[in-house]
Design a protein around this motif. Sequence first.
Motif, mmCIF file in Angstrom:
data_model
loop_
_atom_site.group_PDB
_atom_site.id
_atom_site.type_symbol
_atom_site.label_atom_id
_atom_site.label_comp_id
_atom_site.label_asym_id
_atom_site.label_seq_id
_atom_site.Cartn_x
_atom_site.Cartn_y
_atom_site.Cartn_z
ATOM 1 N N MET A 26 8.600 7.593 -12.312
ATOM 2 C CA MET A 26 7.194 7.704 -11.919
ATOM 3 C C MET A 26 7.026 7.195 -10.486
ATOM 4 S SD MET A 26 3.874 5.654 -13.403
ATOM 5 C CE MET A 26 3.771 6.509 -14.952
ATOM 6 N N ARG A 27 6.188 7.888 -9.729
ATOM 7 C CA ARG A 27 5.808 7.442 -8.395
ATOM 8 C C ARG A 27 4.312 7.133 -8.410
ATOM 9 N NH1 ARG A 27 9.813 8.137 -4.834
ATOM 10 N NH2 ARG A 27 8.383 7.872 -3.067
ATOM 11 N N TRP A 28 3.948 5.938 -7.924
ATOM 12 C CA TRP A 28 2.565 5.500 -8.004
ATOM 13 C C TRP A 28 2.218 4.623 -6.797
ATOM 14 C CZ3 TRP A 28 1.335 0.206 -8.547
ATOM 15 C CH2 TRP A 28 2.446 -0.617 -8.754
ATOM 16 N N ARG A 29 0.927 4.375 -6.609
ATOM 17 C CA ARG A 29 0.467 3.496 -5.530
ATOM 18 C C ARG A 29 -0.868 2.856 -5.912
ATOM 19 N NH1 ARG A 29 -1.210 7.985 -0.923
ATOM 20 N NH2 ARG A 29 -2.829 9.046 -2.151
ATOM 21 N N ILE A 30 -1.170 1.745 -5.245
ATOM 22 C CA ILE A 30 -2.427 1.025 -5.497
ATOM 23 C C ILE A 30 -3.521 1.664 -4.663
ATOM 24 C CG2 ILE A 30 -3.582 -1.205 -5.372
ATOM 25 C CD1 ILE A 30 -0.788 -2.498 -5.517
ATOM 26 N N ALA B 28 0.816 -1.215 0.000
ATOM 27 C CA ALA B 28 0.000 0.000 0.000
ATOM 28 C C ALA B 28 0.852 1.269 0.000
ATOM 29 C CB ALA B 28 -0.927 0.013 1.211
ATOM 30 N N ARG B 29 2.156 1.135 0.018
ATOM 31 C CA ARG B 29 3.031 2.307 0.037
ATOM 32 C C ARG B 29 3.215 2.872 -1.373
ATOM 33 N NH1 ARG B 29 8.012 -0.431 3.042
ATOM 34 N NH2 ARG B 29 7.423 -2.010 1.477
ATOM 35 N N ILE B 30 3.847 4.046 -1.433
ATOM 36 C CA ILE B 30 4.140 4.668 -2.728
ATOM 37 C C ILE B 30 5.316 3.934 -3.360
ATOM 38 C CG2 ILE B 30 4.896 6.782 -3.876
ATOM 39 C CD1 ILE B 30 3.492 8.382 -1.727
ATOM 40 N N LEU B 31 5.134 3.509 -4.599
ATOM 41 C CA LEU B 31 6.148 2.747 -5.314
ATOM 42 C C LEU B 31 6.772 3.618 -6.406
ATOM 43 C CD1 LEU B 31 4.168 -0.597 -5.668
ATOM 44 C CD2 LEU B 31 5.757 0.067 -3.858
ATOM 45 N N GLY B 32 7.953 3.233 -6.838
ATOM 46 C CA GLY B 32 8.649 3.974 -7.881
ATOM 47 C C GLY B 32 8.886 3.140 -9.123
ATOM 48 N N PHE C 252 -7.077 -3.613 -9.328
ATOM 49 C CA PHE C 252 -5.687 -3.967 -9.592
ATOM 50 C C PHE C 252 -5.536 -5.464 -9.819
ATOM 51 C CE2 PHE C 252 -1.365 -5.023 -8.194
ATOM 52 C CZ PHE C 252 -0.627 -4.142 -8.968
ATOM 53 N N ARG C 253 -6.201 -6.267 -8.987
ATOM 54 C CA ARG C 253 -6.141 -7.731 -9.146
ATOM 55 C C ARG C 253 -6.740 -8.162 -10.472
ATOM 56 N NH1 ARG C 253 -3.769 -12.490 -7.266
ATOM 57 N NH2 ARG C 253 -5.120 -14.223 -7.928
ATOM 58 N N GLU C 254 -7.857 -7.569 -10.838
ATOM 59 C CA GLU C 254 -8.493 -7.939 -12.102
ATOM 60 C C GLU C 254 -7.650 -7.508 -13.300
ATOM 61 O OE1 GLU C 254 -12.294 -6.148 -11.959
ATOM 62 O OE2 GLU C 254 -13.145 -7.578 -10.497
ATOM 63 N N GLY D 149 0.802 -9.522 -10.190
ATOM 64 C CA GLY D 149 0.892 -8.464 -9.206
ATOM 65 C C GLY D 149 1.679 -7.237 -9.671
ATOM 66 N N VAL D 150 2.560 -6.804 -8.770
ATOM 67 C CA VAL D 150 3.267 -5.545 -8.996
ATOM 68 C C VAL D 150 4.181 -5.620 -10.213
ATOM 69 C CG1 VAL D 150 4.923 -3.922 -7.987
ATOM 70 C CG2 VAL D 150 3.123 -4.907 -6.559
ATOM 71 N N MET D 151 4.790 -6.762 -10.468
ATOM 72 C CA MET D 151 5.696 -6.883 -11.606
ATOM 73 C C MET D 151 4.962 -6.622 -12.909
ATOM 74 S SD MET D 151 8.653 -7.359 -10.369
ATOM 75 C CE MET D 151 9.476 -7.779 -11.893
ATOM 76 N N ALA D 152 3.768 -7.201 -13.051
ATOM 77 C CA ALA D 152 2.982 -6.956 -14.252
ATOM 78 C C ALA D 152 2.528 -5.498 -14.327
ATOM 79 C CB ALA D 152 1.779 -7.885 -14.281
ATOM 80 N N ALA D 153 2.188 -4.921 -13.177
ATOM 81 C CA ALA D 153 1.764 -3.520 -13.161
ATOM 82 C C ALA D 153 2.901 -2.592 -13.573
ATOM 83 C CB ALA D 153 1.262 -3.156 -11.767
ATOM 84 N N GLN D 154 4.131 -2.916 -13.149
ATOM 85 C CA GLN D 154 5.275 -2.085 -13.541
ATOM 86 C C GLN D 154 5.441 -2.059 -15.062
ATOM 87 O OE1 GLN D 154 6.994 -0.169 -11.584
ATOM 88 N NE2 GLN D 154 7.694 -1.146 -9.703
ATOM 89 N N GLY D 155 5.314 -3.210 -15.706
ATOM 90 C CA GLY D 155 5.444 -3.271 -17.158
ATOM 91 C C GLY D 155 4.366 -2.473 -17.867
ATOM 92 N N ARG D 156 3.135 -2.592 -17.393
ATOM 93 C CA ARG D 156 2.044 -1.854 -18.040
ATOM 94 C C ARG D 156 2.151 -0.358 -17.781
ATOM 95 N NH1 ARG D 156 -3.651 -4.909 -17.421
ATOM 96 N NH2 ARG D 156 -4.160 -3.173 -18.824
ATOM 97 N N LEU D 157 2.573 0.014 -16.579
ATOM 98 C CA LEU D 157 2.743 1.441 -16.287
ATOM 99 C C LEU D 157 3.874 2.051 -17.105
ATOM 100 C CD1 LEU D 157 2.250 1.539 -12.415
ATOM 101 C CD2 LEU D 157 0.720 2.483 -14.152
#
Length: 319
Positions: free
Chosen positions: A89-93, A63-67, A99-101, A107-115
């Motif tokens: 980029m700085r982002w968070r869920i 739930a923290r801010i990710l980079g 996000f799961r759908e 998880g986060v690895m797939a989100a990093q690629g799409r972002l």
Amino acid sequence: MKRTAMILPVLVVLGALGISALFVVDERENVLVLQFGQVKQVRTEPGLGYKIPLIQEVVRYDARILGLQSQPLEITPLDDRRLVVDAFMRWRIVNVVDFREAVGIEGVMAAQGRLERILNAAIREVLGAVPSGAVLSEDRTVLMNRIRDLARRQAATLGVEVIDVRLTRTDLPEQNLEATFARMRAEREREAADEIARGNEAAQRVRALADRTVVELVSSARRESEIIRGEADARRNAIYADAFGLDPEFFSFTRSLTSYERAMKSENTSMVMRPDSEFFSYLRSAGGAGLPDMSTILPELPEEQDEPASETPGEPLLQ
């Protein structure tokens, strides 16, 4: 005894199942409880949770801010100058269900690629609509805010929020650096030549103005000096006239002395003249009392030599 031996394993199994039904939600994470891939619970607050053992599973998300640091990207701005750009980029869920759908079990690895793909598309769209000078300038805040807003709208479908986007590097490609530097040097040299030409022109104007001022000042000074000299000469002559008018005999005497001084100034001067010449008339006059008589000094010439003798070479004839 046998009954006790049979109950003990059952109690152990039940205790293990009871413990496995409990889970702890940390304040730094969001938790989903899934049953056969379907979301049954969403826990975003810290505390103790329950699930059905063996049937339900717990999936945790930060739930923290990710980079996210993007890879160098080559873009073409509005003036067709190629640039290499990367961003952070700085982002968070913000919605774990979406996000799961959107990303599935990766998880986060797939989100990093799409972002990263969303960020690259936003960078190309925003920076491709402005000249390279705006991209290379120090003040790129407006461009970065436009990239952030565009990426935020596109990333909302993933259940994440884009907090900030910063351009970390905006450089020219290696193959274009030398040509760009040469062009920059040529532009700077041209600007320097223009500045030098303008400086020389200004210096020439200053020198011309100074020369004209000097001529004007010298001319004015000379004119004033001539006026002052003329006034002084006129005053001197007036004083002389007044002084000589008081005693004409004294005036004649001084004029004769001046003539004698000028005539006999040179040591090699020779004069041939009659004894009764007007040149020595003052010395022979009665006003020259106390002075020797020239007739006693110069012998009288014969009558046929009334006229001055002809001038011989080297001896001027003065009368």
